[in-house]
Design an enzyme around this catalytic site. Structure first.
Site, short mmCIF file in Angstrom:
data_model
loop_
_atom_site.label_atom_id
_atom_site.label_comp_id
_atom_site.label_asym_id
_atom_site.label_seq_id
_atom_site.Cartn_x
_atom_site.Cartn_y
_atom_site.Cartn_z
N ARG A 46 33.95 14.64 25.71
CA ARG A 46 33.89 15.13 25.78
C ARG A 46 35.70 16.29 25.98
NH1 ARG A 46 29.16 17.19 28.83
NH2 ARG A 46 29.18 17.72 26.25
N TYR B 139 -1.00 23.61 41.67
CA TYR B 139 -0.20 25.52 40.66
C TYR B 139 0.53 25.74 41.61
CZ TYR B 139 0.91 28.50 36.67
OH TYR B 139 1.74 29.03 35.49
N PHE C 214 31.07 24.78 31.82
CA PHE C 214 30.32 23.88 31.27
C PHE C 214 29.88 23.71 29.77
CE2 PHE C 214 26.78 20.94 31.48
CZ PHE C 214 26.86 20.10 31.20
N THR C 215 29.50 22.82 29.32
CA THR C 215 28.37 23.38 27.93
C THR C 215 27.73 24.53 28.25
OG1 THR C 215 27.69 21.66 28.58
CG2 THR C 215 29.67 21.37 26.82
N LYS D 85 21.04 15.55 38.58
CA LYS D 85 22.94 15.17 39.56
C LYS D 85 22.94 15.21 40.98
CE LYS D 85 26.32 16.34 36.48
NZ LYS D 85 26.20 15.59 35.68
N ASP E 147 28.52 27.15 41.47
CA ASP E 147 27.42 25.38 40.56
C ASP E 147 27.68 24.05 41.13
OD1 ASP E 147 26.48 23.22 38.31
OD2 ASP E 147 27.50 24.53 37.11
N PHE F 194 27.39 18.98 19.88
CA PHE F 194 27.62 17.64 20.19
C PHE F 194 26.47 16.66 20.21
CE2 PHE F 194 26.71 17.76 24.41
CZ PHE F 194 26.85 19.00 25.00
#
Ligand SMILES: Cc1ncc(COP(=O)(O)O)c(C=O)c1O
Length: 480
Positions: A388, A79, A131-132, A265, A222, A454
């Site tokens: 998109r 942990y 980005f969303t 990603k 990012d 979306f």
């Protein structure tokens, strides 16, 4: 890796062999129509069993390497104080150059912590593009997102190699208009996902950094597609072709104050992280990490994924890994262009992007052409892609529709997952759909969630066009 054939054509070849596979199915048209109608013409609501090629995203679905899987087996299951965290910390230092690392459960969790710590109501956040999830988190914290991309960014038929650049003059204007105290940071997204995975150059990053420095504005990066960003700099920016992916990443990181990424990603795992050199930021984020994510050494991730992230991060330094998706995307986009299909150019990272405004010019933005195209692609081929466009936008404060700059259907190419023949199948069906584009109609919402609609929104096909498209599919291809 790109290899040249005897006829002069360059094709991407896979620099790996497949040792574990997953069975997939190509359902009949009738079954696809049923799935689409039950799912409210939203590709997010489809089940894997109804999908032939899943090109929804590269997030969390890239193929992992044998070494990543091996690391998962030996993961230290603690942990607190797990050894995996320290292996991750070393990998971040070696690959990205940062001393302080906070794992989080995925990219948007990093955005949540950034917003919580750095954003005050009434501030503005300049960025190359939103980005969303980024936009929603920053707006929930009370900021306004300012997209100050270069004008060429929204030209879908361009040759500009770095359409994801942030416009330096617009950045100066924003600073002048709002004042430094209203700007907690400037955000650079590498590569700009919603512009079609478009990169910025190192030159641009350095210029933005210079302007930010003049005013003491921190730079947030990012890096969800950092290896593709580095690959594009290597292959497109003058003077970088001889440099390694690792050198380019280090040069980028020298300009960055706060780095975050979706490792779903970047590192082909399910997680994310924030990394910094200034301990002041680390201490501020650390306070909230156990509240929202988990203890420092696992940050809401499975410890197995922490181990795999450490390995995956080191693997992006291999140019054959860094370029694997970008090269397939390029091939995919070029084959579509040869077939006359309108796609975003130049091809970017992560996906081939169909330009729905040109593909379906008869559908107005109020009837969601990108969503209609994503549904049409699925009905014609069993391939799942992602809208998109306007459906991926939020309504404004008064409830009005906000039309997207670009209406794209994104066909993601997850790393090391699909083969050339599968890409060729996709090209063939999409080219057929383009020839029969008049059969695709618009969509309307029947259930519209108030935020990130979306994901769970349900829509219906106007004039029942799905069934009519089906007749044509059957006539040409039989049941499948
Ligand atoms: C550029 C970018 N930033 C942030 C995110 C959010 O990451 P996640 O999906 O892991 O929450 C994504 C996800 O696709 C992304 O593409």
């Amino acid at each position: 890796m790109l290899v040249r054939l005897a006829n002069g054509r360059e094709i991407p070849v896979e620099m790996h062999k497949t040792r574990i596979v997953q069975k997939i199915y190509l359902k009949s048209f009738a079954e696809r129509l049923k799935a689409m109608e039950e799912g409210g013409y939203n590709t997010f609501s489809l089940r894997t069993r109804d999908i032939f090629l899943d090109m929804l995203t590269d997030s969390g679905v890239n193929a992992m390497s044998d070494n990543q899987l091996a690391a998962m087996i030996t993961a230290d299951d603690a942990y607190a104080g797990g050894e995996g965290y320290y292996r991750l910390k070393d990998a971040v230092k070696d690959v990205l150059g940062f001393d302080w690392v906070l794992p989080v459960h995925q990219g948007r969790a990093a955005e949540h912590l950034l917003a919580k710590v750095l954003i005050k109501p009434g501030t503005v956040i300049p960025m190359n593009y939103h980005f969303t999830t980024t936009k929603v988190h920053f707006e929930l914290a009370g900021a306004t997102v300012l997209e100050i991309y270069i004008d060429e960014a929204i030209n879908t038929q361009s040759k500009h190699p770095f359409k994801g650049s942030l416009d330096p003059q617009k950045f100066r204007d924003v600073i002048k208009k709002y004042g430094r105290e209203k700007i907690p940071f400037v955000r650079m997204e590498a590569t700009a996902n919603l512009l079609g995975g478009q990169p910025f150059s190192l030159d641009n990053l350095r210029e933005i950094r210079k302007i930010a420095n003049e005013h003491g504005i921190p730079l947030v990066f990012d890096g969800s597609l950092i290896q593709e960003a580095a690959y594009f700099i290597k292959t497109r920016e003058k003077g970088y072709d001889k440099k390694s992916i690792g050198d380019i990443i280090k040069e980028m990181m020298a300009e960055v104050d706060i780095y975050y990424m979706s490792a779903r990603k970047t590192a082909s795992v399910r997680g994310g992280l924030i990394a910094v050199n200034d301990k002041k930021y680390y201490d501020q984020f650390l306070v909230w990490l156990p509240v929202y994510e988990g203890f420092l050494t696992y940050g809401g991730m499975s410890v197995k994924e922490v181990e795999a992230m450490a390995v995956g991060l080191r693997e992006i330094l291999d140019v054959e890994v860094a370029g694997s998706s970008a090269e397939f995307v390029k091939y995919f986009a070029e084959r579509l262009i040869e077939s006359g299909v309108p796609v975003v150019t130049p091809p970017g990272g992560l996906a081939a992007h169909l330009d729905a405004k040109r593909f379906l010019p008869h559908i107005p933005q109020s009837q969601y052409p990108a969503g209609a195209l994503a549904a049409g692609v699925y009905l014609a081929s069993g391939i799942r892609c992602m809208e998109r466009g306007t459906i991926s936008m939020e309504r404004d404060a008064k409830g009005n529709e906000v039309f997207a700059d670009l209406e794209l259907a994104r066909l993601a190419v997850p790393r090391r997952v699909y083969s050339m023949s599968q890409i060729e199948f996709a090209v063939d069906r999409i080219a057929w759909l383009y020839k029969n584009r008049d059969l695709v109609g618009g969509l309307k919402f029947v259930e519209e969630p108030p935020v990130l609609r979306f994901f769970f929104g349900k829509l219906a096909a106007l004039d029942n066009w799905g069934a009519k498209l089906g007749e044509a599919v059957k006539k040409n291809f039989g049941e499948r």
